[in-house]
Design a protein around this motif. Structure first.
Motif, PDB file in Angstrom:
ATOM      1  N   UNK A 163      52.744 -82.891 -69.569  1.00 40.94           N
ATOM      2  CA  UNK A 163      53.533 -83.889 -70.066  1.00 40.94           C
ATOM      3  C   UNK A 163      54.841 -83.614 -69.647  1.00 40.94           C
ATOM      4  N   UNK A 164      55.148 -82.966 -68.436  1.00 40.41           N
ATOM      5  CA  UNK A 164      56.407 -82.529 -67.590  1.00 40.41           C
ATOM      6  C   UNK A 164      57.191 -82.039 -68.680  1.00 40.41           C
ATOM      7  N   UNK A 165      57.372 -80.811 -69.162  1.00 36.25           N
ATOM      8  CA  UNK A 165      58.199 -80.191 -69.942  1.00 36.25           C
ATOM      9  C   UNK A 165      59.511 -79.892 -69.422  1.00 36.25           C
ATOM     10  N   UNK A 166      59.661 -79.663 -68.248  1.00 38.48           N
ATOM     11  CA  UNK A 166      61.086 -79.592 -67.592  1.00 38.48           C
ATOM     12  C   UNK A 166      61.731 -80.768 -67.834  1.00 38.48           C
ATOM     13  N   UNK A 167      61.024 -81.765 -67.676  1.00 40.89           N
ATOM     14  CA  UNK A 167      61.880 -83.026 -67.666  1.00 40.89           C
ATOM     15  C   UNK A 167      62.187 -83.577 -69.251  1.00 40.89           C
ATOM     16  N   UNK A 168      61.617 -82.813 -70.194  1.00 43.84           N
ATOM     17  CA  UNK A 168      61.803 -83.318 -71.411  1.00 43.84           C
ATOM     18  C   UNK A 168      62.939 -82.316 -71.941  1.00 43.84           C
TER      19      UNK A 168
END
Length: 341
Positions: free
Chosen positions: A296-301
């Motif tokens: 879920x792409x946590x860095x982007x979150x």
């Protein structure tokens, strides 16, 4: 008219925090209103003054449990945005996922006027709903990230569509199951079955499993301590005959369950799907223990949570949601995927 003048000209905010009602009044729509058609948000005077004085914005990301491995890439994305945008950013939250402590920490920020923009990943949607409303009514821009709070006064959501991701996981898992599914079970694990994000993912998972012929067992709560989580998986699996598949709804129940599948020697007969892409998760995928995981792409979150609040405060932009997506990671595309810890 400059963005800051635009914000200054909004109706004056009520500054007495003690007088604020803690009841939620409906979800905030993508245009930043409370769903009634009335643009009711009013920026706190102290935040406007900081904007006028060109002081760095103090943006806080309240994460439901910073001790989880998933928090590390969120923090990295947050820091990247803070550096690019010149904001004072920090990741806060209660170790162990204590909703009461998370509420208390946020209330202190509001009362001390120590935050200019707030993003919340809630330990419990019901428990955090009133304090999200409190922040909104105190004139603090507040969004949710990572875990959605759609019935609160959040002004937007940054993260994955949780129910859709659970449905995607179930549908992918069904493709990996070998043989007849009738009379067999799929066992579902979560680090926190009481959390809103867990409910959302599991609801999606059930939809994805509809008419599969599989009996769904769980979700079983394992907690976030690795040894305890593994022991819970082990004791659960020992009482379950005819298991066709196993699913983890998060990073840490996934690794605990994958460890059991590996040590039981059943990786060829039990299909398994998980969430997030930690180093350990990628190793289980490479070994064929874990068929896939949903990233879920946590860095982007973390990055987008900061940028969304920053842009609202400094530009004439309304807050809208940011969907960070759901990517299925298998052995075939593992080399091109970004590890999340």
């Amino acid at each position: 008219m400059s963005p800051r003048t635009h914000l200054r000209n909004l109706t004056a905010a009520t500054t007495a925090v003690a007088a604020l009602s803690l009841s939620a009044c409906g979800a905030i729509t993508a245009d930043g209103t409370d769903g009634t058609g009335d643009d009711s948000f009013t920026l706190a005077p102290y935040i406007q003054q900081r904007l006028d004085d060109d002081k760095p914005l103090r943006i806080k990301l309240s994460y439901h449990d910073p001790s989880l491995a998933f928090a590390k890439p969120i923090g990295s994305g947050m820091k990247k945005a803070g550096k690019e945008l010149g904001d004072d950013v920090s990741l806060i939250g209660p170790t162990g996922g204590d909703a009461g402590k998370q509420v208390s920490e946020i209330q202190t920020l509001i009362q001390q006027q120590a935050v200019d923009g707030l993003a919340v990943s809630s330990a419990s949607s019901d428990a955090l709903k009133p304090v999200i409303s409190q922040a909104y009514k105190a004139g603090i821009p507040v969004i949710s990230f990572n875990t959605d709070n759609p019935d609160s006064q959040q002004m937007g959501f940054v993260g994955q569509d949780l129910e859709a991701s659970g449905k995607n996981q179930a549908e992918e898992l069904r493709k990996k199951i070998k043989g007849d599914t009738n009379g067999k079970s799929v066992i579902v694990f979560s680090v926190d079955t009481g959390a809103g994000w867990s409910h959302d993912r599991f609801n999606g998972f059930k939809k994805g499993m509809k008419d599969s012929g599989l009996k769904i067992v769980g979700p079983v709560n394992v907690g976030n301590e690795p040894n305890s989580a593994y022991n819970t998986v082990e004791s659960t699996m020992s009482g379950q005959p005819d298991v066709a598949a196993v699913a983890g709804l998060d990073c840490c129940s996934t690794t605990a369950a994958a460890k059991w599948v590996a040590q039981s020697g059943k990786q060829d007969s039990i299909a398994m799907g998980g969430f997030d892409l930690l180093t350990q998760t990628s190793e289980y995928i490479d070994r064929g223990v874990l068929d896939f995981t949903v990233s879920q792409n946590p860095a982007e979150q973390g990055y987008q949570a900061v940028k969304t609040l920053h842009d609202f405060l400094t530009e004439e932009t309304k807050i809208t949601g940011v969907d960070t997506g759901a990517q299925i990671i298998t052995r075939d595309n593992l080399a091109d995927a970004t590890v999340e810890d």
